[in-house]
Design a protein around this motif. Structure first.
Motif, mmCIF file in Angstrom:
data_model
loop_
_atom_site.group_PDB
_atom_site.id
_atom_site.type_symbol
_atom_site.label_atom_id
_atom_site.label_comp_id
_atom_site.label_asym_id
_atom_site.label_seq_id
_atom_site.Cartn_x
_atom_site.Cartn_y
_atom_site.Cartn_z
ATOM 1 N N LEU A 48 -14.168 -0.706 12.553
ATOM 2 C CA LEU A 48 -15.011 -0.252 13.662
ATOM 3 C C LEU A 48 -15.304 1.229 13.474
ATOM 4 N N ASN A 49 -16.554 1.624 13.649
ATOM 5 C CA ASN A 49 -16.921 3.042 13.567
ATOM 6 C C ASN A 49 -17.821 3.391 14.746
ATOM 7 N N ILE A 50 -17.497 4.487 15.424
ATOM 8 C CA ILE A 50 -18.300 4.962 16.560
ATOM 9 C C ILE A 50 -18.863 6.327 16.205
ATOM 10 N N MET A 51 -20.184 6.422 16.180
ATOM 11 C CA MET A 51 -20.852 7.700 15.938
ATOM 12 C C MET A 51 -21.264 8.297 17.280
ATOM 13 N N THR A 52 -20.810 9.511 17.564
ATOM 14 C CA THR A 52 -21.115 10.148 18.848
ATOM 15 C C THR A 52 -20.892 11.652 18.747
ATOM 16 N N PRO A 53 -21.686 12.442 19.449
ATOM 17 C CA PRO A 53 -21.442 13.884 19.444
ATOM 18 C C PRO A 53 -20.270 14.301 20.325
ATOM 19 N N TYR A 54 -19.768 13.376 21.144
ATOM 20 C CA TYR A 54 -18.634 13.721 22.006
ATOM 21 C C TYR A 54 -17.765 12.499 22.209
ATOM 22 N N MET A 55 -16.495 12.649 21.877
ATOM 23 C CA MET A 55 -15.513 11.600 22.111
ATOM 24 C C MET A 55 -14.398 12.180 22.980
ATOM 25 N N PRO A 56 -14.179 11.664 24.184
ATOM 26 C CA PRO A 56 -13.077 12.178 25.009
ATOM 27 C C PRO A 56 -11.745 11.920 24.329
ATOM 28 N N ILE A 57 -10.869 12.917 24.348
ATOM 29 C CA ILE A 57 -9.548 12.768 23.748
ATOM 30 C C ILE A 57 -8.495 13.013 24.815
ATOM 31 N N THR A 58 -7.329 12.419 24.600
ATOM 32 C CA THR A 58 -6.307 12.425 25.653
ATOM 33 C C THR A 58 -5.037 13.151 25.258
ATOM 34 N N LYS A 91 -15.891 23.094 16.921
ATOM 35 C CA LYS A 91 -15.926 21.791 17.583
ATOM 36 C C LYS A 91 -16.417 21.857 19.022
ATOM 37 N N LEU A 92 -16.395 23.060 19.643
ATOM 38 C CA LEU A 92 -16.959 23.148 20.992
ATOM 39 C C LEU A 92 -18.461 22.893 20.984
ATOM 40 N N LEU A 93 -19.097 23.153 19.839
ATOM 41 C CA LEU A 93 -20.508 22.835 19.679
ATOM 42 C C LEU A 93 -20.593 21.356 19.329
ATOM 43 N N ARG A 94 -21.031 20.546 20.262
ATOM 44 C CA ARG A 94 -20.927 19.096 20.120
ATOM 45 C C ARG A 94 -21.905 18.558 19.080
ATOM 46 N N LEU A 95 -21.347 17.859 18.084
ATOM 47 C CA LEU A 95 -22.112 17.241 17.014
ATOM 48 C C LEU A 95 -21.391 15.961 16.587
ATOM 49 N N PRO A 96 -22.101 14.999 16.007
ATOM 50 C CA PRO A 96 -21.432 13.772 15.535
ATOM 51 C C PRO A 96 -20.739 14.006 14.198
ATOM 52 N N THR A 97 -19.744 14.904 14.210
ATOM 53 C CA THR A 97 -18.992 15.232 13.007
ATOM 54 C C THR A 97 -17.527 14.900 13.211
ATOM 55 N N ARG A 98 -16.758 15.001 12.132
ATOM 56 C CA ARG A 98 -15.349 14.629 12.180
ATOM 57 C C ARG A 98 -14.557 15.669 12.946
ATOM 58 N N GLY A 99 -13.403 15.243 13.450
ATOM 59 C CA GLY A 99 -12.520 16.177 14.146
ATOM 60 C C GLY A 99 -12.927 16.378 15.582
ATOM 61 N N GLN A 103 -18.502 22.126 30.674
ATOM 62 C CA GLN A 103 -18.312 22.261 29.234
ATOM 63 C C GLN A 103 -19.316 23.219 28.612
ATOM 64 N N PHE A 104 -20.511 23.287 29.149
ATOM 65 C CA PHE A 104 -21.474 24.261 28.645
ATOM 66 C C PHE A 104 -21.010 25.673 28.991
ATOM 67 N N HIS A 105 -20.433 25.830 30.172
ATOM 68 C CA HIS A 105 -19.894 27.139 30.554
ATOM 69 C C HIS A 105 -18.728 27.515 29.637
ATOM 70 N N GLU A 106 -17.887 26.540 29.282
ATOM 71 C CA GLU A 106 -16.793 26.799 28.341
ATOM 72 C C GLU A 106 -17.324 27.215 26.981
ATOM 73 N N LEU A 107 -18.389 26.559 26.521
ATOM 74 C CA LEU A 107 -18.996 26.925 25.246
ATOM 75 C C LEU A 107 -19.473 28.369 25.274
ATOM 76 N N LEU A 108 -20.103 28.762 26.365
ATOM 77 C CA LEU A 108 -20.567 30.143 26.504
ATOM 78 C C LEU A 108 -19.386 31.115 26.518
#
Length: 751
Positions: free
Chosen positions: A355-365, A87-95, A193-198
């Motif tokens: 309602l459906n939102i398609m996005t490669p990144y959704m901020p979570i709290t 999931k660190l690799l941002r894609l418009p997928t579930r989870g 976030q790119f540094h975190e991915l690395l």
């Protein structure tokens, strides 16, 4: 006494599991089944979920199965394992976090349930342990070569739920249609976030990670790593500065992903419900470069006995608390970062909204993956409002009667079609031609251009200008002293740069042909006046350009010249005042006429015009005269055109107007004059000295000697090189290849 425990131990109890999962006990079963369905759906497989005859549930997919030995599969369901996720690799997928299987195992452990995984011809019974591991109880050979099936049961500690399969079923239904097929884009990460991915990629080579990004595959990955000076480095070894450099280089190779590529579900999912869609791009990140996140918001609505709302992100239901409520006409949403009105409807009507939102990144709290929807609020409002507006009409789409309703219902889809996936600019008439057959098919009436333009004007006055749309050029502007004339259109105004200290006056004249005579007379130069012309009423582009000039550091006087008729007076008034399409001008427009009393006094030919069924509108300044009532009536049946003047008369008349109302020739401030003189002196001195130095150095002889020593490829080889360039980059010109060769051979000759 102080107590210490590992973070994973929260998964061992129902109370701790609620905190990690973000749902109460009453929804724990539906969350676990949704997590299993999401994992299966992310493989691209078909998924089916249901109840076991013996009690419990199953989730089965048609994918390739889970690879690895039974002990390795058991470890995937271990609550104590380190969080392993894509999931660190941002894609418009579930989870979002990669916690799903730990929640599944935790639910079985905390409630003393059961867990069985069947995959690749093996039935593996698992037992989550209190120490955080999961043991393999039995492995039984079975005939199950395709896919994976998970059987799961819950003990009494997790309450029964009549809708336990609800979220899983919604996720499987939402999986229909085309999904995103691309890779993660470097534009979807900010610097931290790119540094975190690395860092999370550990000892993997930087090139390996880069190759997984959009536009960076194959040999280009090696070029990017080399350009960033990171060859043979491990991902986790990069500093923040090196990560930023790598991100910037990768972005140069990747195009931004348009929202339409993310794979929205589309209206066909609920054919009996009204559909609305809106999209955009939102920046995220506290440090530069920021992430640029594309997204699509879809809404389906149908009238209902009460207000109900289901919210999904990337085709799967969100688990956070989110509610919908009515307050008179307002439809309000509360939860997941929202406390906002998203639409309005008659207070006696209620709706079921999905309602459906398609996005490669959704901020979570939270660990429970509660999304923060506020950054997407504008498009949520737009999509819900469109769907509700369509749904509240009888029959939603089936019995639409108004051309305006049909145009607005189909506007988003038509914009997407004429703009294309790449997001090309398009003009107003392209929308018209795309919408005309739709209107004809629905109600059997032809959409005319006038009605269409009014609908679009009203729509833009309420919602802002349609992105990417431009109007066709109509009219032109001529600058003095530069021998240049530009057509007047949306694109021209966007790019317009006022020439420095070139004019201090602008005349708008409703006759397009007048400019040619004024240019021949050098009228523009004599008065330091730009001339803008258009046929009839001023266009949006003309009004926008006047506003742009008004905001410039150099002051300008703006004048209006028009016919002495009812329409002419309104041309002046609409140029100055607010219209449905534009607000009022930011500068005072000076009316030069031609006014009716002036035309009569000049003895110009007066035409008689037919009085219409309704009174012709005239400008306020006509009625405000002492004899305004007379002239208002006169304009109902009479007119005098500017063309009633001969060209010498028109020029003389304009000269007299400028002498009366104009501020005279342009003389810039002293500091501008001094700087201009200094620049000209420097340029002339530099040119004189440069010419002398080159002459004394015998520059021509030196150039000839170097050229004579250069070995140049022949035309046949050049043609082969050009063909190779075209195969790689079809948008290039043959001269580009010649430039590369010229740079190479001259560079070698100069060394």
């Amino acid at each position: 006494m102080k107590f210490e425990r590992a973070d994973w131990t929260s998964f061992r109890t129902v109370e701790g599991l609620q905190q990690k999962a973000g749902v109460p006990q009453s929804k724990m079963r539906r969350l676990v089944l949704k997590e299993l369905a999401d994992n299966a759906l992310d493989t691209g497989a078909r998924v089916h979920a249901g109840e076991l005859a013996s009690g419990g549930y199953f989730v089965e997919d048609s994918g390739s199965g889970i690879e690895g030995q039974p002990e390795e599969i058991a470890r995937l369901f271990s609550v104590a394992r380190p969080m392993v996720s894509t999931k660190l690799l941002r894609l418009p997928t579930r989870g979002a976090l990669g916690n799903g299987l730990r929640v599944v195992a935790g639910a079985v452990l905390a409630s003393e349930g059961f867990l069985v995984v069947t995959t690749r011809n093996r039935r593996i019974e698992l037992h989550p342990e209190r120490d955080g591991s999961t043991t393999v109880v039995t492995v039984t050979p079975v005939d199950f070569p395709v896919g994976t099936r998970v059987d799961i049961g819950f003990g009494p500690a997790i309450p029964e739920d009549a809708n336990a399969l609800g979220w899983a079923v919604v996720a499987t239904e939402m999986a229909r249609g085309q999904s995103y097929q691309g890779k993660s884009s470097p534009w979807w990460y900010d610097a931290p976030q790119f540094h975190e991915l690395l860092s999370a990629s550990g000892a993997a080579p930087v090139r390996e990670l880069v190759a997984r990004l959009d536009g960076c595959t194959g040999g280009r990955a090696g070029e990017i790593v080399a350009e960033a000076e990171l060859v043979r480095m491990a991902c986790s070894a990069l500093s923040r500065e090196q990560a930023v450099r790598l991100l910037e280089v990768a972005r140069h190779s990747a195009r931004r992903v348009k929202p339409g590529r993310l794979g929205p579900v589309g209206p066909a999912l609920f054919p009996d419900r009204a559909y609305g869609v809106s999209s955009g791009v939102v920046p995220f990140g506290a440090a530069r470069p920021q992430a640029e996140i594309p997204f699509v918001v879809e809404a389906w609505a149908a009238e209902s006995a009460d207000m109900r709302l289901l919210v999904c992100v990337n085709r799967t239901p969100v688990t956070g608390n989110i509610d919908v409520a009515r307050n008179k006409r307002k439809i309000n949403i509360f939860g997941c970062g929202l406390r906002h009105t998203v639409a309005e409807a008659p207070k006696d009507s209620n709706f079921l909204v999905v309602l459906n939102i398609m996005t490669p990144y959704m901020p979570i709290t939270s660990d429970g993956k509660e999304p923060d929807l506020e950054p997407f609020l504008g498009e949520i409002m737009s999509a819900v409002a469109k769907a509700v507006r369509k749904a509240r009409r009888p029959g939603a789409r089936a019995r639409v009667t108004s051309q305006k309703d049909i145009v607005l219902d189909n506007l988003d889809d038509v914009i997407a079609a004429v703009s294309g996936e790449e997001g090309y600019r398009f003009n107003e008439r392209q929308l018209f031609y795309a919408l005309r057959p739709i209107v004809m098919n629905e109600i059997g009436k032809e959409l005319n251009i006038g009605n269409f333009k009014e609908i679009i004007t009203d729509y833009e006055s309420e919602n802002g200008e349609i992105p990417l749309m431009y109007r066709e050029p109509r009219g032109s502007i001529t600058h003095p002293h530069r021998n240049e004339t530009f057509t007047l259109g949306t694109l021209m105004v966007e790019e317009y740069e006022r020439p420095s200290w070139n004019f201090n006056k602008l005349v708008y004249i409703e006759k397009e042909g007048a400019q040619e005579a004024l240019k021949q007379n050098r009228w523009c130069e004599r008065h330091d006046c730009a001339v803008m012309s258009s046929k009839g009423f001023s266009t949006r582009a003309a009004r926008d350009l006047i506003d742009k000039l008004a905001e410039h550091d150099e002051s300008v006087e703006v004048f209006c010249v028009h016919d002495a008729d009812a329409s002419g007076t309104m041309i002046y008034q609409t140029l100055q005042e607010e219209t449905r399409a534009r607000g009022a001008r930011k500068i005072k427009i000076i009316n030069l006429g031609l006014d009716p009393w002036e035309a009569v006094a000049m003895g110009l030919e007066v035409e008689t015009v037919e009085q219409g069924k309704y009174p012709k509108p005239v400008a306020n300044y006509i009625r405000e005269r002492e004899d305004g009532h007379y002239w208002e009536n006169w304009l109902q049946t009479h007119r005098v055109e500017l063309n009633a003047m001969t060209t010498p008369q028109l020029i003389q008349w304009l000269d007299e107007k400028m002498a009366r109302f104009g501020s005279g020739k342009l003389i810039p401030p002293p500091q501008v004059l001094e700087q201009d003189l200094a620049d000209r002196i420097e340029n002339k001195v530099r040119a004189t000295i440069t010419e002398r130095i080159l002459r004394e150095a015998r520059i021509d002889d030196q150039v000839a000697a170097v050229i004579g020593a250069i070995r140049k490829p022949d035309g046949t080889k050049l043609a082969r090189d050009i063909k190779g360039l075209f195969e790689q980059q079809s948008d290039r010109e043959w001269r580009d290849a010649i430039e590369v060769v010229a740079s190479r051979v001259t560079g070698a000759a100069s060394r």
